[in-house]
Each structure stands twice: as structure tokens, then as C-alpha cells.
Design an enzyme around this catalytic site. Structure first.
Site, mmCIF file in Angstrom:
data_model
loop_
_atom_site.group_PDB
_atom_site.id
_atom_site.type_symbol
_atom_site.label_atom_id
_atom_site.label_comp_id
_atom_site.label_asym_id
_atom_site.label_seq_id
_atom_site.Cartn_x
_atom_site.Cartn_y
_atom_site.Cartn_z
ATOM 1 N N ASP A 1 -8.024 11.114 25.961
ATOM 2 C CA ASP A 1 -8.178 9.941 25.007
ATOM 3 C C ASP A 1 -8.443 8.770 25.989
ATOM 4 O O ASP A 1 -8.936 7.483 25.802
ATOM 5 C CB ASP A 1 -7.181 9.368 24.267
ATOM 6 C CG ASP A 1 -7.216 9.743 22.731
ATOM 7 O OD1 ASP A 1 -8.165 9.514 22.382
ATOM 8 O OD2 ASP A 1 -6.078 9.967 22.230
ATOM 9 N N LYS B 1 -11.208 15.218 14.089
ATOM 10 C CA LYS B 1 -11.372 15.759 15.172
ATOM 11 C C LYS B 1 -11.169 17.325 15.272
ATOM 12 O O LYS B 1 -12.069 17.889 16.180
ATOM 13 C CB LYS B 1 -10.057 15.226 15.777
ATOM 14 C CG LYS B 1 -10.229 13.839 16.387
ATOM 15 C CD LYS B 1 -8.807 13.001 16.838
ATOM 16 C CE LYS B 1 -9.244 11.493 16.814
ATOM 17 N NZ LYS B 1 -8.165 10.601 17.352
ATOM 18 N N GLN C 1 -1.978 11.423 18.282
ATOM 19 C CA GLN C 1 -2.604 10.242 17.522
ATOM 20 C C GLN C 1 -1.743 9.186 17.173
ATOM 21 O O GLN C 1 -0.510 9.374 17.122
ATOM 22 C CB GLN C 1 -2.850 11.054 16.114
ATOM 23 C CG GLN C 1 -3.475 10.222 15.001
ATOM 24 C CD GLN C 1 -5.043 9.978 15.481
ATOM 25 O OE1 GLN C 1 -5.756 10.793 15.937
ATOM 26 N NE2 GLN C 1 -5.388 8.667 15.387
#
Ligand code: NAP
Length: 281
Positions: free
Chosen positions: A119, A52, A96
């Protein structure tokens, strides 16, 4: 011969488009920043986080990295997320997953401001998707829509069967396919006659987390098959939830693993970061 959907190329195209957009925004004085939080040092998570950050660098998005020890308390993580929510220089916040067992993931997701939830996991964004309002969409399903569209595959009016109903793939996927005017069926572990149901699909999307589960007898002749699964063999080579070799001669198009859905997830995360910066202007 089946058309192999090239997720690597499509994701690179998207990243290049975003790179141009980010450069243009920079000229207007707009910088984009993504905060990436990792708790503990799970090796798979470290690889995802690293990828990422690399994508951010390529596109021109600043990334702020928070690598917290496994012993971090939930209160400490909540405090950090709240501080990033308040920081006007941060456009997107990514925590995460999975988090260590002593943390409540749902609570952490809810703590992220929906406007920075790149997200697309916050209940407000999930709800917005289901009632057709604007909001961030979970990156993997959003990437699958891009794969289909950019491969010239019509969605409207098609029978779409999704195997898997997880919050991050199956459920948002069903909402997106509905938004694109497909007729949608969602299957799960309690579905009866799965093969027969799957065989109705013009577009079959498989996200079950079971190695090479879907064989030719689940697939209608000429269907489009999208394989979300990721597994690794003893040589660390990845493969999917679909038995690629077995179904290949029966499909009109298919995503390979690797190089299909996988690369799209990060590309769509980057798109969400750019969108986050635009919405705050
Ligand atoms: P998950 O949370 O484990 O959900 C799996 C789903 O499959 C559940 O809804 C489950 O049904 C259903 N299922 C399991 N066995 C089944 C069976 N025998 N018949 C029918 N349905 C069955 O998985 P996920 O997070 O959605 O991930 C699925 C796969 O995609 C995994 O391999 C994961 O690694 C991969 N993945 C890839 C990406 C990417 O970027 N490419 C992103 C996310 C996930 P129940 O609900 O009834 O239990």
C-alpha cells in the site's frame, strides 16, 4: 471538446501487462502471494477487499485471505502481521483500512515490513518517496501518474495544484508530481483564495472528499482536471469532488467518476505486488 481520460481502459491495460509478467515469472518458478487482512465486516471494506482478490485472481497472484472478527485485539493483529512478515512465501501484506476504533492504525502500518508494504503507507516508504529513493508508492497517486502519462499529457514544467493533503493521496501526489518536474502547489482547508490558486493550474488534482466542490470558477481554460473523490447518490451512482458537467466545457482533459482514478488504485496495488516479488529475487 474535452478529452475524457479512460481509467477503466488504462487500468485494464496495466492488469493485462501484469498478467503476462506474472505468467512469465511462473514459468521461472516464481509465485506471487498477497496477504489481505480485514478486521470486522464493514460493507465498503468488504467490497474493496473482494475487488482486490478478484484482481489477484485475474492476474495470477495468489491471495491469502484473513477475515478477522471485530473483537480481534491489537496484539493478535500485530502477531499475525509479524508472522506474515516472516513468511517467505508472502510477498505483499495489505491491512484493509479503516481498522476498528480500538486499534492504532499507525502502529499496525509500522508493523508491516516495508519490503511487503504494497500500500506504500509505511513511514520508510513515504520517506523514500520524499527523498527520491526506491520504495512502494501509495496506489492512488501512483495511478494518477500512469493516467497522465498513458494519456500523453506532459507533466514536466506544468503548474500543478493539488487540493487535499491527506497521507494517502494529496501528500504523496505532490511528491510524485515534483519527481515528474511539475511546479507543485498543495492546498488544504486553510488555504486562502482557493479559487485563484486553483485557477493557476495546468493540472488540477482534487482530493478533498466534498461532493462536486470544484466548479468551473476553480478551473483555468484548457486545464487538465483529475478528480479523486468518490461519493454516492441515493441511487448508489458514484460521482466526484468535481462538478463534471460544470467544468467539462472549460477543460482540455478530465477524469470521469466512475471510470477515472478509481480503477487505477487496484491496478497499481497489483503492480506493487509484482514489484515486491521481483525485489525479493
Ligand atoms: P481526507 O483524508 O479527508 O483529506 C481531505 C483533504 O481535503 C484534507 O487535506 C483537507 O484539508 C482538504 N479539504 C477539505 N475541505 C477543503 C476545502 N473546503 N478546501 C480546501 N481543502 C479542503 O481525504 P482523502 O483520503 O485524501 O480522500 C479524498 C477523496 O478521495 C474522498 O472522496 C475519498 O473517498 C476519495 N479517494 C478515492 C480513492 C480512489 O481510489 N479513487 C482513493 C482514496 C480516496 P485539511 O488537511 O486542512 O483538513
Amino acid at each position: 471538446m474535452a478529452f475524457v481520460i479512460d481509467g477503466k481502459k488504462i487500468s485494464n491495460d496495466i492488469k493485462d501487462e501484469l498478467k503476462e509478467k506474472v505468467a512469465a515469472l511462473k514459468e521461472e518458478g516464481i509465485e506471487i502471494t498477497l496477504a489481505v487482512i480485514q478486521v470486522g465486516n464493514d460493507p465498503a471494506s468488504s467490497i474493496y477487499v473482494g475487488n482486490k482478490k478478484k484482481a489477484c485472481e485475474y492476474i495470477g497472484i495468489n491471495s491469502l485471505s484473513y477475515e478477522l472478527p471485530e473483537t480481534t485485539t491489537q496484539e493478535e493483529l500485530v502477531a499475525l502481521v509479524k508472522q506474515l512478515n516472516e513468511n517467505d512465501e508472502v510477498n505483499g501484506i495489505l491491512v484493509q483500512l479503516p481498522l476498528p476504533k480500538h486499534m492504532n492504525e499507525e502502529l499496525i502500518i509500522r508493523t508491516i515490513s516495508p519490503r511487503k508494504d504494497v500500500d506504500g503507507f509505511h513511514p520508510q516508504n513515504v520517506g523514500a518517496l520524499s527523498i527520491g529513493q526506491k520504495g512502494f508508492v501509495s496506489c492512488t497517486p501512483a495511478g494518477i501518474i500512469e493516467l497522465l502519462k498513458r494519456s500523453g499529457i506532459t507533466i514536466e514544467g506544468k503548474e500543478c495544484v493539488i487540493i487535499g493533503r491527506s497521507n494517502i493521496v494529496g501528500k504523496p501526489m505532490s511528491m510524485l508530481m515534483l519527481r515528474e518536474n511539475a511546479t507543485v502547489t498543495i492546498c488544504h482547508s486553510k488555504t486562502k483564495n482557493l479559487k485563484e490558486v486553483a485557477k493557476r493550474a495546468d493540472i488540477l488534482i482534487v482530493a478533498i472528499g466534498k461532493p462536486r466542490f470544484v466548479t468551473a470558477d476553480y478551473v483555468k481554460e484548457g486545464a487538465v482536471v483529475i478528480d479523486v473523490g468518490i461519493h454516492r447518490d441515493e441511487n448508489n451512482k458514484s460521482f466526484g469532488d468535481v462538478d463534471y458537467a460544470d467544468v467539462y466545457d472549460h477543460v482540455s482533459a478530465i477524469t470521469p467518476v466512475p471510470g477515472g482514478v478509481g480503477p487505477m488504485t487496484i491496478a497499481m496495488l497489483m503492480k506493487n505486488c509484482v514489484d515486491a516479488a521481483m525485489q525479493n529475487q
